[in-house]
Design an enzyme around this catalytic site. Structure first.
Site, PDB file in Angstrom:
ATOM      1  CD  GLU A  14      44.023 -26.413 -62.350  1.00  0.00           C
ATOM      2  OE1 GLU A  14      44.028 -27.535 -62.899  1.00  0.00           O
ATOM      3  OE2 GLU A  14      44.819 -25.505 -62.658  1.00  0.00           O
ATOM      4  CB  SER A  61      43.060 -41.664 -65.007  1.00  0.00           C
ATOM      5  OG  SER A  61      42.047 -41.713 -64.013  1.00  0.00           O
ATOM      6  CE  LYS A  92      44.703 -34.468 -63.419  1.00  0.00           C
ATOM      7  NZ  LYS A  92      43.970 -33.600 -64.377  1.00  0.00           N
TER       8      LYS A  92
END
Length: 377
Positions: free
Chosen positions: A107, A361, A85
Site C-alpha cells: 500500500e 524522513s 522507506k
C-alpha cells in the site's frame, strides 16, 4: 472470524485478522525469529544498505534554519528512492524470498513506500502490485510514474476518502485472496504481529546511526529527537535506540487533521489494536493532511504504548505550519524536505530544547505540485 494473537505493546498490537491469514503470519513470525539475529541475514542486509541504498546517511547541522539552537537533520532524504522507506522494503524483500513468495503487494499514500517496494522488487525479480488511493495518485503523480517505470502495477482505489486507509484495506484483501503466493510488504509499523516489531527493527538503523553521530559531533546526547508520525515507521526507527536514555525527549509530530495519538481512542484497524480516530461507536473517522503520507486515521501500536507510558510525547502541526517550515528549510539550508518531514521541522523550531535531532524522513520532489498549486490559489 478473527484472532487477537499475542499483545506486544501493553494493551496494543496483537492480531485481529481472518483465520486464513494466521498460517502466513505464523510462518512470518517463525522466519523473522530465525533471521533477526542471523549473521548471514545481517551481512546481506548490511551489504544492501551500504552498496545499494546509500547508508549511512549524514547528520547535517541546520545552522541557519534554527540559529537560536543546535538542530541536526538525520538525512533519510538522501537514501536511494528519496526516503527512509527503502530500509524496510529491502529487509522485507529478503524475508519474502526466504518464505518462497515471489509476488508482493503493498500500500502507499505519499508514494514513497510504493516506490521503495517497486525498487526492491525490480532488484530481486519479484512481481509487484501497489494499491494507492486515487486522490493520492493525483497528489503524488511523479511517484506513480516512478513505480510504473520500475515495473510495478499501480492499482487505484476509488472508494472512501481514496487515500491511504482505503489503499491498505485493498492490499489486505488482495493478500487474503492470494495468501499462498503473495507476501504483504507493509510500509509502516502497523498491522498484525509481527509486522510492527519487524518494521521497527528494520528502521532502527536511523536512530542507531544518529546516536553515534550526535555523540561524535557534540560529545553528548541530544535534548530531544523529533520525527513526524503517520503510521510511524520513521519515528519509531529514530526513537528506539534512544528509549533507554531518559534525559532525551522523544517528540512525535502528527498532522493536526490526522492526530490519532493526540485525540484518538483505542480500537482495532488493519489487524492490530492501537490508538485511532474513531467515533463513540468505534467507526473510523476520516483523516486529513496536506501530506499524503500522514493522512491515516491510525498509528503503530508501539507509539500508542510509548504515549501511555509517558516515554514519548506527541504533538500536532497544521498544514500551514508544515508549509512554513518547508519554505524555511528550502531558503535557509538549500534542502527541499518532504511535507511529512516538514511537520517535524515545524515543531522543532518552537521546542524548548537546545540540541535537537530531527529525522528528515524524505525529500520533497513529490510534493512540489501540491505545494505550488495550493500557494497559487
Amino acid at each position: 472470524m478473527g484472532r487477537s494473537g499475542a499483545v506486544t505493546f501493553g494493551e496494543y498490537g496483537g492480531r485481529y485478522v481472518p483465520e486464513t491469514l494466521i498460517p502466513a503470519l505464523d510462518d512470518l513470525e517463525r522466519v523473522w525469529a530465525e533471521l533477526r539475529d542471523d549473521d548471514d541475514f545481517q551481512a546481506e542486509l548490511h551489504e544492501l544498505r551500504t552498496t545499494y541504498a546509500g547508508r549511512p546517511t549524514p547528520l547535517t547541522h541546520a545552522a541557519r534554519f534554527a540559529p537560536d539552537k543546535r538542530v541536526y537533520l538525520k538525512r533519510e532524504d538522501l537514501m536511494h528512492t528519496g526516503a527512509h522507506k527503502i530500509n524496510n522494503a529491502l529487509g522485507q524483500a529478503v524475508v519474502a524470498r526466504r518464505l518462497g513468495k515471489h509476488r508482493i503487494v503493498a500500500e502507499t499514500g505519499a508514494g514513497m513506500h510504493g516506490v521503495a517496494a517497486a525498487t526492491v522488487c525490480a532488484r530481486f525479480g519479484l512481481e509487484c502490485v501497489v494499491y494507492m488511493g486515487s486522490e493520492d495518485i493525483r497528489r503524488q503523480a511523479p511517484n506513480v510514474e516512478r513505480m510504473k517505470l520500475l515495473g510495478a502495477q499501480v492499482v487505484p482505489v476509488e472508494f472512501g476518502t481514496r487515500t491511504l486507509k482505503e489503499a491498505t484495506s485493498e492490499a489486505i484483501r488482495d493478500w487474503i485472496a492470494n495468501v499462498d503466493t503473495t507476501y504483504y510488504l507493509i510500509g509502516s509499523c502497523v498491522g498484525p504481529a509481527p509486522y510492527p516489531e519487524l518494521v521497527r527493527e528494520l528502521q532502527r538503523v536511523i536512530g542507531r546511526e544518529a546516536r553515534e553521530q550526535v555523540l561524535a559531533a557534540e560529545g553528548r546526547l541530544p535534548d530531544a529527537v523529533v520525527a513526524c508520525v503517520g503510521g510511524g515507521s520513521n519515528a519509531i526507527g529514530a526513537f528506539y535506540d534512544f528509549i533507554p536514555d531518559e534525559d532525551v525527549r522523544l517528540v512525535g509530530v502528527e498532522a493536526a487533521g490526522a492526530a490519532s495519538l493526540s485525540s484518538g481512542r483505542a480500537g482495532v484497524l488493519h489487524g492490530a489494536r492501537s490508538s485511532l480516530l474513531a467515533d463513540e461507536d468505534g467507526q473510523i473517522l476520516d483523516a486529513h493532511s496536506i501530506s499524503a503520507g500522514l493522512d491515516y486515521p491510525g498509528v503503530g501500536p508501539e507509539h500508542a504504548w510509548l504515549r501511555d507510558t509517558g516515554r514519548a510525547q506527541y504533538v500536532t502541526a497544521t498544514d500551514d505550519d508544515a508549509l512554513a517550515a518547508f519554505r524555511r528549510l528550502c531558503e535557509t539550508e538549500g534542502i527541499v524536505p518532504a511535507l511529512e518531514s516538514s511537520h517535524a521541522l515545524a515543531r522543532a523550531l518552537d521546542l524548548d530544547a537546545e540540541l535537537i535531532v530531527v529525522c528528515l524522513s524524505g525529500r520533497g520532489d513529490k510534493d512540489l505540485a501540491e505545494i505550488l498549486g495550493r500557494e497559487s490559489t
